[in-house]
Structures are given as C-alpha cells and as structure tokens.
Design an enzyme around this catalytic site. Structure first.
Site, PDB file in Angstrom:
ATOM      1  CE1 TYR A   1     -18.382 -20.616  54.849  1.00 12.32           C
ATOM      2  CE2 TYR A   1     -19.817 -20.180  56.722  1.00 12.32           C
ATOM      3  CZ  TYR A   1     -19.576 -20.809  55.523  1.00 12.32           C
ATOM      4  OH  TYR A   1     -20.526 -21.636  54.976  1.00 12.32           O
TER       5      TYR A   1
ATOM      6  CG  HIS B   1     -16.086 -14.945  50.276  1.00 10.83           C
ATOM      7  ND1 HIS B   1     -15.781 -14.106  49.225  1.00 10.83           N
ATOM      8  CD2 HIS B   1     -17.370 -15.342  50.049  1.00 10.83           C
ATOM      9  CE1 HIS B   1     -16.822 -14.013  48.410  1.00 10.83           C
ATOM     10  NE2 HIS B   1     -17.790 -14.740  48.882  1.00 10.83           N
TER      11      HIS B   1
ATOM     12  CE1 TYR C   1     -23.080 -18.228  56.290  1.00  8.81           C
ATOM     13  CE2 TYR C   1     -25.281 -17.845  57.154  1.00  8.81           C
ATOM     14  CZ  TYR C   1     -24.092 -18.561  57.161  1.00  8.81           C
ATOM     15  OH  TYR C   1     -23.915 -19.582  58.045  1.00  8.81           O
TER      16      TYR C   1
ATOM     17  CG  ASN D   1     -23.748 -14.612  48.443  1.00 12.77           C
ATOM     18  OD1 ASN D   1     -22.643 -14.066  48.394  1.00 12.77           O
ATOM     19  ND2 ASN D   1     -23.968 -15.817  47.969  1.00 12.77           N
TER      20      ASN D   1
ATOM     21  CG  ASN E   1     -23.097 -13.425  44.279  1.00  8.37           C
ATOM     22  OD1 ASN E   1     -23.415 -12.894  43.215  1.00  8.37           O
ATOM     23  ND2 ASN E   1     -22.873 -14.719  44.381  1.00  8.37           N
TER      24      ASN E   1
END
Length: 198
Positions: A17, A22, A74, A76, A122
């Site tokens: 990631y 993001h 994470y 969220n 989120n």
C-alpha cells in the site's frame, strides 16, 4: 492540555500500500520528518511517531513541538490509535491535524477544512467516532475522482499514474507546507494561503 500538536498521516500498513493514493497522508508525514530530521519509532498506541520542532516561529524561535504520527492499523480503524495518541500526548482536538487523500479535491491541489462531515472517508469517520468530536483540522490532499466508472474504493488503493508520479513530489511538498503554515500561523492563515487563486 499540552501545547504540542499532533499531526496524523493516514494510510494503510504494508509495502503493497506504500505508494497508493490512500497513503498520501503518510507520504506527507515522511516529508515533514525529512525536513526536521525526525525519526519514527513504534509507539504503544499503535502508531509510528516522531517528535519534532516544525518550522520557525515568528521572531526566529524554533517552531512548535509536533508529534508526527502514522497509525499502524488499517485506515478504516485508525480512530482508536488516533484517540490513544491524543490522550497520551495530552493534545486537544484544536491541536489535531489529520492529513489524508481527498477524492473531491482535484489532483495536485491541497485544501484545508476544520470539522464538518467526513465525505465518505472511512478513516475520518473512524477518527471522529473514536474522538467523539469532528472539530479537528484536515489537510485534504487532492487525488481527484477516478476516470469513467472505476470504483473509488479500488481507485484509492492503486498507485498514482505515471503522469501523476511526476507531480507527486510537488503535491507532497505543498501539503507539508500547509501543515507547517497551519501549526505556526493558525488555521485561518493557512486556509487563506492554500485556497487563494493561483
């Protein structure tokens, strides 16, 4: 309350990631750490943190004390670590800045916002819920909307396009400048500077 600032860069953990849209919030944190020679250490609240002095205050004094923090959870579920950091460092919501990717801001632009809704993000929703307060500052790093009918949830987890990658250093530097401006001169001054027409 402490006079320190807590600057949180949102993203997801793991090498897969690291360069995705993001994770642009964490890219901005890395830029701020590089400017201040800060080094990240694991913190018991579930984040990597670096305590630094950011910029130079008016009159030439060292800038304010800032805790740069990247949750290791994470995105969220980043609210728990952020609330834990705010409590541990005794930082009021007025001194909390969250740096995050923003679909509703064109790629290459940086916008500031205090409070209000989370716009479907989120990570912000998790933070607002865990804090029980939405009145923190956000540095919204523009990634733009996906082309065509691409699902935004997939879009944010992909790397920037080759064209965008050429402009990324400038976008990350602009967002880091916005954080510095905010903690040194205040939210309104930073908002005026970064929302002014080019």
């Amino acid at each position: 309350m402490s006079d320190a600032w807590l600057v949180v860069g949102l993203g997801n953990p793991g090498a897969e990631y690291e360069r995705t849209r993001h994770n642009v919030g964490q890219m901005v944190l890395d830029e701020l750490a590089s400017r201040t020679r800060g080094s990240f250490k694991r913190h018991r609240t579930g984040a990597r943190t670096a305590e630094v002095r950011l910029g130079v205050a008016p009159g030439g004094a060292p800038g304010p004390r800032v805790v740069l923090a990247a949750p290791t959870s994470y995105m969220n579920v980043s609210g728990g670590p952020v609330a834990g950091l705010a409590k541990y460092f005794d930082v009021d919501v007025e001194h909390l800045v969250v740096v995050h990717d923003e679909l509703d801001v064109p790629f290459g632009s940086v916008r500031l916002k205090r409070g209000g809704g989370e716009g479907g993000h989120n990570g912000l929703r998790s933070i607002s819920k865990s804090l029980g307060d939405k009145d923190y500052a956000r540095v919204r790093v523009g990634i733009g909307r996906p082309p065509g009918r691409q699902d935004p949830a997939d879009f944010v987890l992909k790397e920037f396009s080759s064209t965008e990658k050429k402009d990324m250093p400038f976008l990350v530097m602009d967002a880091a400048d916005a954080v510095e401006e905010l903690v040194i001169k205040g939210f309104e001054a930073a908002q005026q500077k970064f929302h002014a027409p080019a």
